[in-house]
Write a protein that holds these residues in place. Structure first.
Motif, short mmCIF file in Angstrom:
data_model
loop_
_atom_site.label_atom_id
_atom_site.label_comp_id
_atom_site.label_asym_id
_atom_site.label_seq_id
_atom_site.Cartn_x
_atom_site.Cartn_y
_atom_site.Cartn_z
N ARG A 64 -8.05 -1.36 -49.44
CA ARG A 64 -7.12 -0.67 -50.34
C ARG A 64 -7.65 -0.76 -51.76
NH1 ARG A 64 -1.39 -2.98 -49.37
NH2 ARG A 64 -0.96 -1.34 -50.84
N PRO A 65 -7.58 0.32 -52.52
CA PRO A 65 -8.11 0.28 -53.89
C PRO A 65 -7.27 -0.55 -54.85
CG PRO A 65 -7.21 2.44 -53.40
CD PRO A 65 -7.17 1.66 -52.14
N VAL A 66 -5.96 -0.67 -54.58
CA VAL A 66 -5.06 -1.41 -55.45
C VAL A 66 -4.17 -2.31 -54.61
CG1 VAL A 66 -3.22 -1.24 -57.18
CG2 VAL A 66 -5.04 0.46 -57.14
N GLU A 67 -4.10 -3.59 -54.99
CA GLU A 67 -3.22 -4.54 -54.30
C GLU A 67 -2.33 -5.21 -55.35
OE1 GLU A 67 -5.58 -7.32 -52.12
OE2 GLU A 67 -6.78 -5.75 -51.19
N VAL A 68 -1.01 -5.17 -55.12
CA VAL A 68 -0.05 -5.73 -56.06
C VAL A 68 0.51 -7.02 -55.49
CG1 VAL A 68 2.11 -5.33 -57.29
CG2 VAL A 68 0.55 -3.42 -56.87
N THR A 69 0.53 -8.08 -56.31
CA THR A 69 1.11 -9.36 -55.94
C THR A 69 2.17 -9.71 -56.97
OG1 THR A 69 -1.03 -10.05 -55.06
CG2 THR A 69 0.61 -11.77 -55.41
N GLU A 70 3.42 -9.80 -56.53
CA GLU A 70 4.51 -10.18 -57.44
C GLU A 70 4.33 -11.62 -57.86
OE1 GLU A 70 7.28 -8.39 -58.51
OE2 GLU A 70 6.55 -6.56 -57.55
N ASP A 71 4.60 -11.92 -59.12
CA ASP A 71 4.54 -13.28 -59.63
C ASP A 71 5.92 -13.91 -59.48
OD1 ASP A 71 4.02 -15.65 -60.93
OD2 ASP A 71 2.90 -14.70 -62.53
N THR A 72 6.01 -15.01 -58.76
CA THR A 72 7.31 -15.63 -58.50
C THR A 72 7.73 -16.59 -59.62
OG1 THR A 72 6.22 -17.38 -57.24
CG2 THR A 72 7.02 -15.47 -56.02
N LYS A 73 6.79 -17.02 -60.45
CA LYS A 73 7.11 -17.98 -61.50
C LYS A 73 7.49 -17.33 -62.83
CE LYS A 73 4.16 -21.49 -59.52
NZ LYS A 73 2.99 -22.35 -59.72
N ILE A 74 7.03 -16.11 -63.05
CA ILE A 74 7.29 -15.40 -64.30
C ILE A 74 8.12 -14.16 -63.98
CG2 ILE A 74 6.23 -14.26 -66.29
CD1 ILE A 74 3.69 -15.89 -65.70
N PRO A 75 9.24 -13.97 -64.68
CA PRO A 75 10.08 -12.80 -64.39
C PRO A 75 9.40 -11.50 -64.83
CG PRO A 75 10.94 -13.98 -66.28
CD PRO A 75 9.82 -14.80 -65.73
N ASN A 76 9.60 -10.46 -64.04
CA ASN A 76 9.10 -9.11 -64.33
C ASN A 76 7.58 -9.10 -64.53
OD1 ASN A 76 11.80 -8.13 -64.38
ND2 ASN A 76 11.97 -8.94 -66.46
N ALA A 77 6.86 -9.85 -63.72
CA ALA A 77 5.41 -9.92 -63.84
C ALA A 77 4.76 -9.70 -62.48
CB ALA A 77 4.99 -11.28 -64.39
N ALA A 78 3.53 -9.22 -62.53
CA ALA A 78 2.76 -9.01 -61.31
C ALA A 78 1.28 -9.13 -61.63
CB ALA A 78 3.05 -7.63 -60.72
N THR A 79 0.52 -9.51 -60.63
CA THR A 79 -0.94 -9.53 -60.72
C THR A 79 -1.43 -8.41 -59.82
OG1 THR A 79 -0.96 -11.90 -61.10
CG2 THR A 79 -3.02 -10.89 -60.39
N ILE A 80 -2.24 -7.53 -60.38
CA ILE A 80 -2.72 -6.35 -59.65
C ILE A 80 -4.23 -6.44 -59.53
CG2 ILE A 80 -2.82 -3.84 -59.66
CD1 ILE A 80 -0.21 -4.03 -61.42
N LYS A 81 -4.72 -6.36 -58.29
CA LYS A 81 -6.15 -6.40 -58.01
C LYS A 81 -6.62 -4.97 -57.82
CE LYS A 81 -9.54 -8.09 -54.68
NZ LYS A 81 -9.74 -8.84 -53.42
N ILE A 82 -7.58 -4.56 -58.62
CA ILE A 82 -8.16 -3.22 -58.51
C ILE A 82 -9.61 -3.40 -58.10
CG2 ILE A 82 -8.67 -1.08 -59.72
CD1 ILE A 82 -6.23 -1.61 -61.46
N VAL A 83 -9.95 -2.88 -56.92
CA VAL A 83 -11.29 -3.09 -56.37
C VAL A 83 -12.22 -1.93 -56.72
CG1 VAL A 83 -10.46 -4.54 -54.48
CG2 VAL A 83 -10.67 -2.11 -54.13
N LYS A 84 -13.49 -2.24 -56.67
CA LYS A 84 -14.59 -1.30 -56.94
C LYS A 84 -14.54 -0.75 -58.36
CE LYS A 84 -15.75 -1.70 -52.62
NZ LYS A 84 -16.85 -2.46 -52.16
N GLN A 85 -14.09 -1.58 -59.30
CA GLN A 85 -14.07 -1.22 -60.72
C GLN A 85 -14.54 -2.43 -61.53
OE1 GLN A 85 -13.58 1.79 -61.91
NE2 GLN A 85 -13.05 2.63 -59.91
#
Length: 155
Positions: free
Chosen positions: A17-38
């Motif tokens: 998948r070109p984009v993978e989203v991981t919600e951050d459970t410790k910080i409100p309204n935050a996410a870590t997004i992995k963008i591959v092949k860039q």
């Protein structure tokens, strides 16, 4: 050598998948997004676009390893919009900005009719035998060719 093949840097593998989203459970309204092949190019443009948006509290990226063609971007919003939605808006604004830049570039550097006799045959001599002076007429003290013609940097 441990360098991956060139095509592995931009061609997605089967099921990747070109984009993978991981919600951050410790910080409100935050996410870590992995963008591959860039790489840093897209990551820095996205970060800058995100930071220009008023809903963003934090935006930053990192490239975990130079031989792995992906980056992680961390986004925290003020809660009025999700990190995924704000990233999509930032991408759309960035596409619009790049389209505008492309149109301006094409307009400014399109082939235009050259004024006849505007420094096209001035011989400056030199070791290479050039018959054109790329900077205007040589040896003029009153501004001659500089005052009457436009340089490529004069937008």
């Amino acid at each position: 050598m441990n360098q991956p093949s060139r095509f592995e840097l931009y061609v997605l593998d089967d099921g990747e998948r070109p984009v993978e989203v991981t919600e951050d459970t410790k910080i409100p309204n935050a996410a870590t997004i992995k963008i591959v092949k860039q790489d840093h190019t897209l990551a820095n443009m996205l970060r800058a676009q995100l930071l220009a948006m008023p809903q963003i509290l934090f935006a930053g990226y990192k490239v975990p390893h130079p031989l792995q063609p992906h980056f992680l971007i961390k986004i925290q919003t003020d809660g009025s919009i999700t990190p995924e939605a704000i990233l999509e808006q930032a991408c759309l604004k960035l596409i619009g900005t790049l389209a505008s830049l492309e149109a301006k570039f094409k307009r400014e550097f399109s082939f235009k009719e050259v004024e006849p006799g505007a420094g096209a045959s001035t011989n400056i001599g030199g070791a290479y035998g050039s018959t054109e002076d790329p900077y205007g007429a040589a040896g003029t003290t009153s501004g001659g060719a500089w005052a009457s013609t436009k340089d490529y940097l004069d937008f």
